[in-house]
Enzyme design. Sequence first.
Site, PDB file in Angstrom:
ATOM      1  N   GLY B 297       0.864  -1.237  -0.050  1.00 48.50           N
ATOM      2  CA  GLY B 297       0.100   0.051   0.014  1.00 48.50           C
ATOM      3  C   GLY B 297       0.700   1.170   0.050  1.00 48.50           C
ATOM      4  O   GLY B 297       1.843   1.358  -0.593  1.00 48.50           O
ATOM      5  N   SER B 298       0.314   2.244   0.762  1.00 55.00           N
ATOM      6  CA  SER B 298       1.020   3.527   0.618  1.00 55.00           C
ATOM      7  C   SER B 298       2.435   3.834   1.249  1.00 55.00           C
ATOM      8  O   SER B 298       3.048   4.450   1.037  1.00 55.00           O
ATOM      9  CB  SER B 298       0.282   4.450   1.611  1.00 55.00           C
ATOM     10  N   THR B 299       2.855   2.612   1.839  1.00 56.13           N
ATOM     11  CA  THR B 299       4.410   2.649   2.316  1.00 56.13           C
ATOM     12  C   THR B 299       5.146   2.474   1.272  1.00 56.13           C
ATOM     13  O   THR B 299       6.502   2.914   1.330  1.00 56.13           O
ATOM     14  CB  THR B 299       4.529   1.339   3.302  1.00 56.13           C
ATOM     15  N   LYS B 301       4.901   4.781  -1.281  1.00 55.04           N
ATOM     16  CA  LYS B 301       4.955   5.923  -2.098  1.00 55.04           C
ATOM     17  C   LYS B 301       6.293   6.687  -1.956  1.00 55.04           C
ATOM     18  O   LYS B 301       6.811   7.352  -2.855  1.00 55.04           O
ATOM     19  CB  LYS B 301       4.027   6.888  -1.459  1.00 55.04           C
TER      20      LYS B 301
END
Lengths: 84, 574
Positions: B297-299, B301
Amino acid sequence: MKAGAALLWAVVLISALAQVGVVHGHRTLLQEWQQEDALRVQLLQEHTRLLLEKSTLTAHGRVDQQARKQLNMTEPGKVQVLSQ
Amino acid sequence: MNAQPNQQTTLSGITRWRFTLVLAVFGCLLGAVLVRLVMLHTVDQPFLFEQGEKRTVREEVQPAMRGMITDRYGKPLAVSTPVVTLWLNPQQVNVQQLPAVAADLGLSRKELTRKVERAATQGRSFLYLKRQVQPELAQQVLKRRIAGIYGDDDFRRFYPAAEITAHTVGIVDIDGKGQEGLELAFDDFLQGSEGSRQVVKDLYGNVIKQLKVNAVPQPGGDLALTLDLRLQYLAYRELKAAVSQHHAKSGSAVLVDARSGDVLALVNQPSYNPNNRASLRAENMRNRAIADLIEPGSTIKPFTVAAALSSGRYFPSSEINTAPGFVRVKNKTIRDHRNYGVLDITGVITKSSNVGVTFLAHQLGAENIWDFFSKAGIGQATVLGFPGEAVGSLPYPEQMDALRLATVSYGYGLSVSPLQLAHAYTSFTQGGCRNPVRLLMNNQPQTKCQRVMPEKVARQVLDMLETVTSKQGTGSRARVAGYRVGGKTGTAHKVGQQGYEDSEYTAVFSGIAPISSPDLVLVVVIDSPQGKEYYGGEVAAPVFSRIMQQALRLRQVAPDDGSVPTLQMAGGPA
């Protein structure tokens, strides 16, 4: 002729006695070694037992609990840093 | 003198043939004995010799002591201790004497007698009485000197840290062979080599004579892990508390030394007690931090952003218009939480803007993104030599269309293990040059690192990550009093049978502390938290904060957020 036979007899007797002695020596040494080996195993067992005991007593969780409950310790509130 | 002829006559009469008969009979008997003797010494000799050897000469195997597994400071994690395995020969043992033995060993009398009798009628000559008995107890049994009961040296494995290190250390079976974890991976190294010798034994199994030594037992090697048991313990405690608080299915935490890449703690929930084999359940034994893949997921980015900064086309202050808060790629709409309007690159990370990173990824192209991600170690094996180590996956540039590229940029459509994620984050802490992770102290640290990004970019991303834990950021609950902390939250929908599940999540927080001079990288993954809280910032970030706070104190890392007064030590260099 007679002297030669007597000498041979003596050699046979001595070697026979030596054989008995060596076998006896072997058994004694073996027994000794077995006792030492048993002692080694016993010490090894005690060593690991103490090692396990030590690691149980110094487990972080236990030390943490004891420090908090028995010694009424808490995390330091006001922190100061010393620098060189 | 004249009596002799008389005797002669008596001898030549009946007495003579009697004498001859007796002599002949004795002669025959002597002959028979002689023949038998010759037979025994020539024809039957090999058979008899063999049988004699079989009854007295024993090939004895001496087990080697298995090496110890310790943490980085030598605290034992797996230790072998000598025990005795008792066995009996049902052919030799007197059943009348068994009840006393059963009482000593705490076995059922009836059952033991029945078992021995059955084995005896089946013609078996070996039966375990009890395996791995404490030596004192075994001596008590052997001192009874019951014929047919023997004791062999053996070793039993103990795991002092039990469930706290169970997944990493692994477990051995009753024969001392590695079954799981490092016990399995380094089985050959740990087990050493058995000794064997030929001995003559009496009926009670005492060695009378040693004939030949074939091999001397060589104890196995010791294995030192890079784990720090104190950190391991506190990571486990905090993770366990969080998993039970959120009724999550499972959880993992990986703590890595930000400078060297040493794995300091690696914990999973649920766990198991390796000292009690009866309670083992296969699903609790998986080392999720290494063997399970998650969508990060967003980790992810920060890596997209770092790729953009490394390209030289963007700077932390470059502005991106994320209005109206969503973007259509092919026929899917990628959304932000709300319309953030114009954000600079730092803002994209702070607000965790999907639209922002999608824009960046599209500008850079699939080739650049793939190149950067694979250099950072995403979808690359960590090569710890751990059984069942997951490799992860990263789609190749040619597999990435516009939509796939967009999803990869915010952490969907690729998979990593929690350890890989932590490893990838060390790219930021090691000045953009990543060292391999290390789990064994025995392995010499490699001096050559893999350049992922320029040092300047690594520093810029660290500063961006710090904004995530600010009051406005998504990871404000990851903050640690006294320290500057940075990180990134992630909340990924889990994949179910019909694509992504709406209400099943993986909450992730991946972070670094202290930001001024990074010491630790910590990844916390909580799988399927139930209840109102499921965001990475709500579930995983508080765990991160608690573990980090205690770990930094234990490692005596100086607070760096300026709130702590620093005193100059007298006598120090000016």
